[in-house]
Design an enzyme around this catalytic site. Sequence first.
Site, PDB file in Angstrom:
ATOM      1  N   MET B   1       0.851  -1.218  -0.093  1.00 18.63           N
ATOM      2  CA  MET B   1       0.060  -0.052  -0.013  1.00 18.63           C
ATOM      3  C   MET B   1       0.881   1.155  -0.084  1.00 18.63           C
ATOM      4  SD  MET B   1      -3.250  -0.925   0.063  1.00 18.63           S
ATOM      5  CE  MET B   1      -4.387  -0.237   1.358  1.00 18.63           C
ATOM      6  N   CYS B   2       0.411   2.248  -0.765  1.00 18.50           N
ATOM      7  CA  CYS B   2       0.910   3.407  -0.565  1.00 18.50           C
ATOM      8  C   CYS B   2       0.641   4.378   0.392  1.00 18.50           C
ATOM      9  CB  CYS B   2       0.773   4.170  -1.976  1.00 18.50           C
ATOM     10  SG  CYS B   2       0.983   2.971  -3.452  1.00 18.50           S
ATOM     11  N   GLU B   3       1.223   5.548   0.567  1.00 16.86           N
ATOM     12  CA  GLU B   3       0.840   6.484   1.762  1.00 16.86           C
ATOM     13  C   GLU B   3       0.619   7.802   0.910  1.00 16.86           C
ATOM     14  OE1 GLU B   3       1.621   6.702   5.573  1.00 16.86           O
ATOM     15  OE2 GLU B   3       2.333   4.383   5.540  1.00 16.86           O
ATOM     16  N   ASN B 108      -4.245   6.030  -3.020  1.00 10.56           N
ATOM     17  CA  ASN B 108      -3.685   4.680  -2.249  1.00 10.56           C
ATOM     18  C   ASN B 108      -4.650   3.686  -2.212  1.00 10.56           C
ATOM     19  OD1 ASN B 108      -4.757   4.094   0.638  1.00 10.56           O
ATOM     20  ND2 ASN B 108      -2.487   3.533   0.416  1.00 10.56           N
TER      21      ASN B 108
END
Lengths: 265, 265
Positions: B1-3, B108
């Site tokens: 996952m991205c932020e 995200n």
Amino acid sequence: MCELLGMSANVPTDICFSFTGFLHRGGGTGPHRDGWGIAFYEEGGYRDFRDPHPSVRSPIARLICDYPIKSTIVISHIRQANVGQVRLANTHPFVREMWGRPWCYAHNGQLTGWQTLPLGFYHPVGDTDSEHAFCWLLGELRRRFPELPADDEQRRGLWRLLHRLCERLRGLGVFNLLLADGDYLYAFCSTRLAHITRRAPFGRANLSDAELTVNFAEHTTPDDVVSVLATEPLTDNEDWVRMVPGELLVWKDGEIVARHGPGPA
Amino acid sequence: MCELLGMSANVPTDICFSFTGFLHRGGGTGPHRDGWGIAFYEEGGYRDFRDPHPSVRSPIARLICDYPIKSTIVISHIRQANVGQVRLANTHPFVREMWGRPWCYAHNGQLTGWQTLPLGFYHPVGDTDSEHAFCWLLGELRRRFPELPADDEQRRGLWRLLHRLCERLRGLGVFNLLLADGDYLYAFCSTRLAHITRRAPFGRANLSDAELTVNFAEHTTPDDVVSVLATEPLTDNEDWVRMVPGELLVWKDGEIVARHGPGPA
């Protein structure tokens, strides 16, 4: 007047040497204090760095000099404002997506009557003649070519249309142009644009605007072909070719692949 | 996952403090090693800095920490790749011009079945689910609103449509969103997004991800309102508000001006 810098290369190449000389014109040896920008194409991607402050004092410009970004196409611009305030929205290069590609544009010169050029797909964010002309030009290309040209014949048709549109803008004033789509770099000369192609055997080059010499033989391989375009030649010991007014050159991988207009065929 | 990281403020504000904590998650305290980017709106203009390398080692990221760019809206993203290679064309935030405004987007999450979302005006340059969803979303907004909304009623209609489109994307997987047009910052929560609003009397804040404390009272005036949004709270001594899944918040000048979805009205 603003100044333009472009590069087309057959291998990812950093433009630190040329950019170092170029940015000295941004408030150093030149009067172009009203912002600067530089755009890089890298592996199908695009990024630009823009600053509405003089390039010679910009920490972002220093970073670009010190942090070699390797790219096959570069477009840079330093600005001396005539139309439009000094602010980020008016700082070249401008970019728009067409056919899933980032099209990047920088203009040197000044136009009259540009306000009546009709807009369609693309609209300016700032208030310069340059960005309005870009939105018109790209919109006209997209109107006639709704899809990415699929073969050489369509591509040649696109380039002929681009030349006609540039000639129409030249009719409105001074229109020196650098334009790119990630594959090709387009250069149109209205008054001033020069280029040089460096290939083996590579030699030394001395910047005109800063005390810096580079020996390209130390930084290249024998197959590299790197062409640089600039409003005025950037080095004082090489033979730059000046473009002819009305001439459009199409560059790919450091080589001229098409020529439109009054230049030699 | 991205932020994700976002900011909305009523005065041009630098985000150096929050960004310093945030970028430590890019290969430092977090696993997000696959590129990062940050976009700033300044006086109607837009610029972004993107790098397909880990933020914690990026000289461009260090520059952003050291060179305070004052902005009223910021969107930043650090990436852990799932769909699409690690390369510049796949690095958030993405931007497209609509109605003469630069629209900036960072996502995200991960979607399924996104390939069939139909495209119109806008086409992806890279090959991520995120950029495809952005092109679809912006194209849908433009199809229904060919011109900039002229009044509050049209604007409310636009936001309702945006919320419906976000809900449709949430139906395809995880879709946490930051989106901006220069006037408004839009935040949509699918699983994780938190926010905090700082205003007088300002106090101290301690970063969770780096040893850094700031006393905002030393850097602000009594009328400043600065809101920060992030996937996870960035400080450990303040009360962040977690958004509710399905909630869309519209921010302007540091304040929430509209709320759509299941959150409290």
